[in-house]
Design a protein around this motif. Structure first.
Motif, PDB file in Angstrom:
ATOM      1  N   LYS A 161      -7.372  18.657  -3.900  1.00 10.72           N
ATOM      2  CA  LYS A 161      -8.483  18.569  -2.961  1.00 10.72           C
ATOM      3  C   LYS A 161      -9.560  17.631  -3.477  1.00 10.72           C
ATOM      4  O   LYS A 161     -10.029  16.730  -2.757  1.00 10.72           O
ATOM      5  N   ASP A 162      -9.969  17.825  -4.726  1.00 12.70           N
ATOM      6  CA  ASP A 162     -10.984  16.952  -5.308  1.00 12.70           C
ATOM      7  C   ASP A 162     -10.435  15.548  -5.529  1.00 12.70           C
ATOM      8  O   ASP A 162     -11.175  14.563  -5.400  1.00 12.70           O
ATOM      9  N   MET A 163      -9.151  15.457  -5.872  1.00 12.65           N
ATOM     10  CA  MET A 163      -8.554  14.134  -6.060  1.00 12.65           C
ATOM     11  C   MET A 163      -8.593  13.341  -4.762  1.00 12.65           C
ATOM     12  O   MET A 163      -8.986  12.151  -4.757  1.00 12.65           O
ATOM     13  N   CYS A 164      -8.215  13.951  -3.641  1.00  8.02           N
ATOM     14  CA  CYS A 164      -8.220  13.242  -2.359  1.00  8.02           C
ATOM     15  C   CYS A 164      -9.638  12.851  -1.953  1.00  8.02           C
ATOM     16  O   CYS A 164      -9.860  11.765  -1.399  1.00  8.02           O
ATOM     17  N   GLY A 165     -10.610  13.722  -2.231  1.00 12.52           N
ATOM     18  CA  GLY A 165     -11.998  13.376  -1.932  1.00 12.52           C
ATOM     19  C   GLY A 165     -12.468  12.181  -2.755  1.00 12.52           C
ATOM     20  O   GLY A 165     -13.130  11.272  -2.246  1.00 12.52           O
ATOM     21  N   ALA A 166     -12.085  12.165  -4.036  1.00  7.83           N
ATOM     22  CA  ALA A 166     -12.465  11.047  -4.900  1.00  7.83           C
ATOM     23  C   ALA A 166     -11.743   9.763  -4.491  1.00  7.83           C
ATOM     24  O   ALA A 166     -12.302   8.662  -4.610  1.00  7.83           O
ATOM     25  N   LEU A 167     -10.517   9.898  -3.997  1.00  6.36           N
ATOM     26  CA  LEU A 167      -9.716   8.722  -3.658  1.00  6.36           C
ATOM     27  C   LEU A 167     -10.386   7.891  -2.565  1.00  6.36           C
ATOM     28  O   LEU A 167     -10.283   6.653  -2.573  1.00  6.36           O
ATOM     29  N   GLU A 168     -11.074   8.530  -1.650  1.00  6.33           N
ATOM     30  CA  GLU A 168     -11.765   7.791  -0.593  1.00  6.33           C
ATOM     31  C   GLU A 168     -12.819   6.855  -1.178  1.00  6.33           C
ATOM     32  O   GLU A 168     -12.938   5.692  -0.772  1.00  6.33           O
ATOM     33  N   GLU A 169     -13.586   7.353  -2.154  1.00  5.07           N
ATOM     34  CA  GLU A 169     -14.607   6.524  -2.801  1.00  5.07           C
ATOM     35  C   GLU A 169     -13.981   5.468  -3.701  1.00  5.07           C
ATOM     36  O   GLU A 169     -14.516   4.354  -3.843  1.00  5.07           O
ATOM     37  N   ILE A 170     -12.857   5.795  -4.308  1.00  5.23           N
ATOM     38  CA  ILE A 170     -12.162   4.822  -5.163  1.00  5.23           C
ATOM     39  C   ILE A 170     -11.676   3.646  -4.336  1.00  5.23           C
ATOM     40  O   ILE A 170     -11.836   2.478  -4.719  1.00  5.23           O
ATOM     41  N   PHE A 171     -11.098   3.930  -3.170  1.00  4.29           N
ATOM     42  CA  PHE A 171     -10.663   2.850  -2.279  1.00  4.29           C
ATOM     43  C   PHE A 171     -11.841   1.949  -1.904  1.00  4.29           C
ATOM     44  O   PHE A 171     -11.731   0.719  -1.898  1.00  4.29           O
ATOM     45  N   ALA A 172     -12.977   2.567  -1.579  1.00  2.00           N
ATOM     46  CA  ALA A 172     -14.142   1.790  -1.152  1.00  2.00           C
ATOM     47  C   ALA A 172     -14.660   0.890  -2.270  1.00  2.00           C
ATOM     48  O   ALA A 172     -14.970  -0.285  -2.044  1.00  2.00           O
ATOM     49  N   GLU A 173     -14.741   1.424  -3.480  1.00  2.00           N
ATOM     50  CA  GLU A 173     -15.249   0.622  -4.587  1.00  2.00           C
ATOM     51  C   GLU A 173     -14.251  -0.460  -5.001  1.00  2.00           C
ATOM     52  O   GLU A 173     -14.643  -1.591  -5.305  1.00  2.00           O
ATOM     53  N   PHE A 174     -12.961  -0.145  -5.009  1.00  2.00           N
ATOM     54  CA  PHE A 174     -11.958  -1.162  -5.342  1.00  2.00           C
ATOM     55  C   PHE A 174     -11.990  -2.301  -4.327  1.00  2.00           C
ATOM     56  O   PHE A 174     -11.765  -3.463  -4.678  1.00  2.00           O
ATOM     57  N   ALA A 175     -12.277  -1.978  -3.072  1.00  2.00           N
ATOM     58  CA  ALA A 175     -12.396  -3.028  -2.049  1.00  2.00           C
ATOM     59  C   ALA A 175     -13.594  -3.922  -2.359  1.00  2.00           C
ATOM     60  O   ALA A 175     -13.510  -5.153  -2.209  1.00  2.00           O
ATOM     61  N   ARG A 176     -14.707  -3.329  -2.798  1.00  2.00           N
ATOM     62  CA  ARG A 176     -15.883  -4.131  -3.150  1.00  2.00           C
ATOM     63  C   ARG A 176     -15.591  -5.041  -4.341  1.00  2.00           C
ATOM     64  O   ARG A 176     -16.146  -6.135  -4.465  1.00  2.00           O
ATOM     65  N   ARG A 177     -14.705  -4.592  -5.220  1.00  2.00           N
ATOM     66  CA  ARG A 177     -14.325  -5.402  -6.385  1.00  2.00           C
ATOM     67  C   ARG A 177     -13.212  -6.403  -6.056  1.00  2.00           C
ATOM     68  O   ARG A 177     -12.789  -7.158  -6.943  1.00  2.00           O
ATOM     69  N   ASP A 178     -12.714  -6.364  -4.837  1.00  2.00           N
ATOM     70  CA  ASP A 178     -11.625  -7.259  -4.414  1.00  2.00           C
ATOM     71  C   ASP A 178     -10.339  -7.004  -5.184  1.00  2.00           C
ATOM     72  O   ASP A 178      -9.554  -7.922  -5.445  1.00  2.00           O
ATOM     73  N   TYR A 179     -10.086  -5.743  -5.554  1.00  2.00           N
ATOM     74  CA  TYR A 179      -8.833  -5.407  -6.225  1.00  2.00           C
ATOM     75  C   TYR A 179      -7.683  -5.436  -5.220  1.00  2.00           C
ATOM     76  O   TYR A 179      -7.850  -5.089  -4.050  1.00  2.00           O
ATOM     77  N   THR A 180      -6.530  -5.830  -5.708  1.00  2.00           N
ATOM     78  CA  THR A 180      -5.300  -5.703  -4.933  1.00  2.00           C
ATOM     79  C   THR A 180      -4.446  -4.620  -5.584  1.00  2.00           C
ATOM     80  O   THR A 180      -4.740  -4.150  -6.690  1.00  2.00           O
ATOM     81  N   TYR A 181      -3.377  -4.234  -4.878  1.00  2.00           N
ATOM     82  CA  TYR A 181      -2.547  -3.114  -5.337  1.00  2.00           C
ATOM     83  C   TYR A 181      -1.096  -3.543  -5.469  1.00  2.00           C
ATOM     84  O   TYR A 181      -0.632  -4.463  -4.804  1.00  2.00           O
ATOM     85  N   THR A 182      -0.406  -2.841  -6.345  1.00  2.00           N
ATOM     86  CA  THR A 182       1.024  -3.052  -6.507  1.00  2.00           C
ATOM     87  C   THR A 182       1.714  -1.700  -6.682  1.00  2.00           C
ATOM     88  O   THR A 182       1.168  -0.802  -7.325  1.00  2.00           O
ATOM     89  N   ALA A 183       2.906  -1.577  -6.098  1.00  2.00           N
ATOM     90  CA  ALA A 183       3.720  -0.377  -6.286  1.00  2.00           C
ATOM     91  C   ALA A 183       4.662  -0.532  -7.474  1.00  2.00           C
ATOM     92  O   ALA A 183       5.398   0.384  -7.805  1.00  2.00           O
ATOM     93  N   MET A 184       4.658  -1.718  -8.095  1.00  2.00           N
ATOM     94  CA  MET A 184       5.488  -2.014  -9.268  1.00  2.00           C
ATOM     95  C   MET A 184       6.968  -1.778  -9.007  1.00  2.00           C
ATOM     96  O   MET A 184       7.693  -1.329  -9.875  1.00  2.00           O
ATOM     97  N   GLY A 185       7.372  -2.047  -7.773  1.00  2.00           N
ATOM     98  CA  GLY A 185       8.795  -1.886  -7.457  1.00  2.00           C
ATOM     99  C   GLY A 185       9.638  -2.922  -8.165  1.00  2.00           C
ATOM    100  O   GLY A 185       9.165  -3.986  -8.564  1.00  2.00           O
ATOM    101  N   SER A 186      10.900  -2.635  -8.328  1.00  2.00           N
ATOM    102  CA  SER A 186      11.791  -3.567  -9.020  1.00  2.00           C
ATOM    103  C   SER A 186      12.233  -4.691  -8.079  1.00  2.00           C
ATOM    104  O   SER A 186      12.057  -4.609  -6.877  1.00  2.00           O
TER     105      SER A 186
END
Length: 295
Positions: free
Chosen positions: A270-295
């Motif tokens: 529950k707390d993790m999902c709540g924090a994840l919303e803010e993490i997404f917002a801040e990572f967007a401000r930092r212009d981070y991209t994401y990877t699933a590290m698939g093979s």
């Protein structure tokens, strides 16, 4: 006779006058009656037309500063190239986890990893959040839960996320077992995953609790799996950790290339999902991209 004497006297006077007027020690040349004006060249010297000082042309062997009669010095520096080569990029440290396990994505993109699922209550919620953000992530699944909730494993794969073997039932001491026992545990987990999602790739293994041993790493590699650690652990597995703490720890410790440890099962979701919303917002401000590290 008187005229003759007068003529001689006049000649003597004329000679004396010429001797007095001509410069001392010089005899007139045959050209002494030519014009006394100096000779001027036909073309004016550059710079002299406007009354400025005329330029003097240096001897040919002194022009451009070249030494007379000498070849250039043998130790003269070579001409620099037009475009200097750029310095080689520093290699990215990818395997600085315990015992040389991987703890960096190997690129500027960050990886979100979710352990201890699938959970029928929280895995669908996490999948929804990832879909809303257009983010691909990694799920480190427990074999017993994959067997119990095969439809969730199929959903993870169908959404384009990457799978990771997290042991059969989160055995912390797995790495201390015999090689045969470790192999049986990891293979059983892989079998449950591929039964739920036929043909699914399982490129990674993450040891429960990060309690790595050389033996567990070697068996995983023999089964075709790379051992995956993490860069950031916000302790969301601890029910005492608050939403704000999870958020702050992830944001403080994350940088490009980070692998972030989170949990979609058996923890404080529950707390993790709540924090994840803010993490997404801040990572967007930092212009981070994401990877699933698939093979």
């Amino acid at each position: 006779m008187g005229r003759h004497k007068l003529g001689i006297a006049a000649a003597i006077v004329a000679m004396l006058a010429l001797a007095w007027l001509w410069p001392e020690g010089e005899a007139p040349s045959s050209g002494s009656l030519a014009s006394a004006e100096p000779t001027v060249s036909e073309s004016p010297t550059p710079g002299s037309e406007d009354g400025g000082e005329a330029e003097t042309t240096a001897p040919a062997d002194e022009q451009a500063g070249e030494p007379t009669g000498e070849s250039p010095a043998s130790d003269a520096p070579a001409s620099p190239s037009a475009e200097p080569e750029a310095p080689a990029a520093e290699p990215v440290a990818v395997y600085e986890g315990p015992l040389g396990t991987r703890n960096h994505t190997g690129s500027e993109a960050v990886a979100l990893t979710f352990d201890d699922g699938p959970s029928p209550e929280w895995t669908p919620r996490v999948l929804d959040m990832l879909r809303e953000q257009g983010v691909k992530a990694m799920f480190c699944v427990i074999g017993a839960y994959a067997e119990a909730y095969p439809e969730l494993v199929a959903d993870i794969v169908n959404e384009g996320h990457t799978l990771c073997n997290h042991s059969w039932f989160h055995e912390f001491d797995l790495g201390t077992w015999s090689e045969a026992e470790i192999r049986a545990n990891l293979q059983r987990t892989n079998d449950a995953i591929t039964k739920a999602a036929p043909g699914a790739d399982i490129p990674y293994f993450r040891h429960p609790g990060g309690q790595w041993t050389d033996k567990a790493i070697a068996v995983a590699a023999d089964l075709g799996m790379e051992s995956l650690h993490w860069t950031v652990d916000p302790s969301d597995w601890d029910n005492a950790t608050t939403k704000k703490q999870i958020e702050q720890r992830v944001l403080d410790a994350s940088s490009p290339g980070a692998i972030v440890l989170l949990h979609d099962g058996a923890s404080n979701q529950k707390d993790m999902c709540g924090a994840l919303e803010e993490i997404f917002a801040e990572f967007a401000r930092r212009d981070y991209t994401y990877t699933a590290m698939g093979s």
